[in-house]
Design an enzyme around this catalytic site. Structure first.
Site, PDB file in Angstrom:
ATOM      1  N   GLY A   1       0.780  -1.231   0.000  1.00  0.00           N
ATOM      2  CA  GLY A   1       0.000   0.000   0.000  1.00  0.00           C
ATOM      3  C   GLY A   1       0.812   1.281   0.000  1.00  0.00           C
ATOM      4  O   GLY A   1       0.347   2.298   0.518  1.00  0.00           O
TER       5      GLY A   1
ATOM      6  N   LEU B   1     -10.711  -8.224 -12.346  1.00  0.00           N
ATOM      7  CA  LEU B   1     -12.097  -7.852 -12.047  1.00  0.00           C
ATOM      8  C   LEU B   1     -13.017  -8.325 -13.171  1.00  0.00           C
ATOM      9  O   LEU B   1     -12.617  -8.347 -14.344  1.00  0.00           O
ATOM     10  CB  LEU B   1     -12.190  -6.337 -11.892  1.00  0.00           C
ATOM     11  CG  LEU B   1     -11.398  -5.794 -10.695  1.00  0.00           C
ATOM     12  CD1 LEU B   1     -11.172  -4.299 -10.824  1.00  0.00           C
ATOM     13  CD2 LEU B   1     -12.122  -6.116  -9.392  1.00  0.00           C
TER      14      LEU B   1
ATOM     15  N   HIS C   1       0.285   0.868 -12.944  1.00  0.00           N
ATOM     16  CA  HIS C   1       1.069  -0.302 -13.340  1.00  0.00           C
ATOM     17  C   HIS C   1       2.542   0.116 -13.481  1.00  0.00           C
ATOM     18  O   HIS C   1       2.829   1.176 -14.043  1.00  0.00           O
ATOM     19  CB  HIS C   1       0.544  -0.856 -14.672  1.00  0.00           C
ATOM     20  CG  HIS C   1       1.290  -2.079 -15.107  1.00  0.00           C
ATOM     21  ND1 HIS C   1       1.087  -3.317 -14.513  1.00  0.00           N
ATOM     22  CD2 HIS C   1       2.261  -2.248 -16.035  1.00  0.00           C
ATOM     23  CE1 HIS C   1       1.907  -4.192 -15.078  1.00  0.00           C
ATOM     24  NE2 HIS C   1       2.614  -3.570 -15.996  1.00  0.00           N
TER      25      HIS C   1
ATOM     26  N   ASN D   1       1.370   3.052  -2.625  1.00  0.00           N
ATOM     27  CA  ASN D   1       0.579   3.975  -3.457  1.00  0.00           C
ATOM     28  C   ASN D   1      -0.629   4.494  -2.695  1.00  0.00           C
ATOM     29  O   ASN D   1      -0.995   5.664  -2.835  1.00  0.00           O
ATOM     30  CB  ASN D   1       0.160   3.294  -4.764  1.00  0.00           C
ATOM     31  CG  ASN D   1       1.278   3.327  -5.785  1.00  0.00           C
ATOM     32  OD1 ASN D   1       1.613   4.393  -6.311  1.00  0.00           O
ATOM     33  ND2 ASN D   1       1.881   2.174  -6.052  1.00  0.00           N
TER      34      ASN D   1
ATOM     35  N   ASN E   1      -6.076   2.510 -12.466  1.00  0.00           N
ATOM     36  CA  ASN E   1      -5.079   1.527 -12.012  1.00  0.00           C
ATOM     37  C   ASN E   1      -3.693   2.124 -12.218  1.00  0.00           C
ATOM     38  O   ASN E   1      -3.499   2.964 -13.101  1.00  0.00           O
ATOM     39  CB  ASN E   1      -5.197   0.237 -12.822  1.00  0.00           C
ATOM     40  CG  ASN E   1      -4.208  -0.821 -12.367  1.00  0.00           C
ATOM     41  OD1 ASN E   1      -3.980  -0.999 -11.166  1.00  0.00           O
ATOM     42  ND2 ASN E   1      -3.577  -1.520 -13.300  1.00  0.00           N
TER      43      ASN E   1
ATOM     44  N   MET F   1      -4.347  -7.247  -6.674  1.00  0.00           N
ATOM     45  CA  MET F   1      -3.836  -8.338  -7.513  1.00  0.00           C
ATOM     46  C   MET F   1      -4.917  -9.327  -7.964  1.00  0.00           C
ATOM     47  O   MET F   1      -4.644 -10.519  -8.109  1.00  0.00           O
ATOM     48  CB  MET F   1      -2.712  -9.086  -6.766  1.00  0.00           C
ATOM     49  CG  MET F   1      -1.546  -8.208  -6.369  1.00  0.00           C
ATOM     50  SD  MET F   1      -0.810  -7.301  -7.736  1.00  0.00           S
ATOM     51  CE  MET F   1       0.182  -8.605  -8.461  1.00  0.00           C
TER      52      MET F   1
HETATM   53  C1  GRF Z   1       3.084  -1.076  -7.558  1.00  0.00           C
HETATM   54  O1  GRF Z   1       4.290  -1.239  -8.227  1.00  0.00           O
HETATM   55  C2  GRF Z   1       1.950  -0.927  -8.539  1.00  0.00           C
HETATM   56  O2  GRF Z   1       2.312  -0.268  -9.706  1.00  0.00           O
HETATM   57  C3  GRF Z   1       1.582  -2.344  -8.832  1.00  0.00           C
HETATM   58  O3  GRF Z   1       1.737  -3.030  -7.612  1.00  0.00           O
HETATM   59  C4  GRF Z   1       2.677  -2.330  -6.795  1.00  0.00           C
HETATM   60  C5  GRF Z   1       1.941  -2.014  -5.519  1.00  0.00           C
HETATM   61  O4  GRF Z   1       2.763  -1.408  -4.589  1.00  0.00           O
HETATM   62  N1  GRF Z   1       0.264  -2.418  -9.412  1.00  0.00           N
HETATM   63  P1  GRF Z   1       2.137  -0.776  -3.277  1.00  0.00           P
HETATM   64  O5  GRF Z   1       1.265  -1.859  -2.627  1.00  0.00           O
HETATM   65  O6  GRF Z   1       1.314   0.417  -3.661  1.00  0.00           O
HETATM   66  O7  GRF Z   1       3.307  -0.421  -2.430  1.00  0.00           O
END
Ligand code: GRF
Length: 215
Positions: free
Chosen positions: A14, A95, A111, A16, A109, A92
């Site tokens: 988490g 959907l 990525h 992000n 999203n 992960m």
């Molecule tokens: C990030 O690299 C994001 O781009 C990908 O999964 C990772 C999640 O990281 N979809 P976090 O859980 O936000 O630290």
């Protein structure tokens, strides 16, 4: 200005989510996080939400017989919290098309590659194996196919000869934390329009009426 209500879906650390929490703390940010949902009980992101007094729920996909039933449970919770925009942040699970359609152009999203290159769960490994000189990250609207959908913003980083998975991931992650709050701001301010696979970002007006370039 009424802030848009955000639901964030996570499966892991988490970081992000943390970047979005910090962005939302600013008085002039046009969004606030109403609920965080994780499909994994062990997701550290749940602690980040709770520390900030954001409702944090676990909906374990293993408790549901079908993908649709799991998605319906998430949808019900998002509705309960009157969510306007869904942010996938390290979520992960694929959907169902019905869920994606319900949130069409209201679900983002992030990525860790320059899409449409290097889709999937092993983007950094694939980048390193391919020998490309640049990588980066992408925030995009979600469509039913994995890691596809109109691109809103991307950031580019170099791939260095001595890079390992960890160093590359860390360099990309730093940029993820910049561009996710930016893309969400644009969406929450109603400045994004989608036409086919293309996204237009409208300029904002400064207090004096001057146009602010979105980038
Ligand atoms: C990030 O690299 C994001 O781009 C990908 O999964 C990772 C999640 O990281 N979809 P976090 O859980 O936000 O630290």
């Amino acid at each position: 200005m009424k802030k848009k209500k955000i639901g964030v879906l996570i499966s892991g650390g988490g970081s992000n989510l943390q970047a979005l929490i910090e962005a939302c703390a600013a008085a002039d940010y046009p969004a606030e996080i109403s609920v965080v949902i994780s499909n994994k009980e062990s997701a550290y992101g749940l602690n980040r939400a709770r520390e900030h007094h954001i409702p944090a729920h676990i909906i374990n996909h293993k408790d549901y017989e079908t993908r649709e039933a799991f998605d319906d449970a998430m949808h019900t919770l998002l509705m309960h919290h009157q969510v306007d925009i869904v942010c996938l942040a390290g979520f992960m699970r694929l959907l169902s098309p019905a869920f994606v359609k319900r949130w069409q152009d209201r679900m983002l999203n992030i990525h860790p590659s320059l899409l449409p290159a290097f889709k999937g769960a092993h983007a950094h490994e694939d980048v390193l194996a391919s020998g490309v000189r640049f990588s980066g990250c992408t925030v995009h609207f979600v469509r039913p196919e994995m890691d596809s959908g109109p691109v809103i913003v991307q950031a580019v980083v170099p791939v260095l000869p001595q890079d390992t998975l960890e160093t590359l991931a860390a360099r990309v992650l730093e940029q993820e934390h910049r561009i996710y709050p930016l893309a969400l701001r644009w969406l929450a301010e109603g400045r994004l329009s989608v036409s086919g696979n293309k996204v237009m970002v409208k300029s904002a007006k400064a207090a004096d009426g001057a146009l602010i370039n979105p980038l």
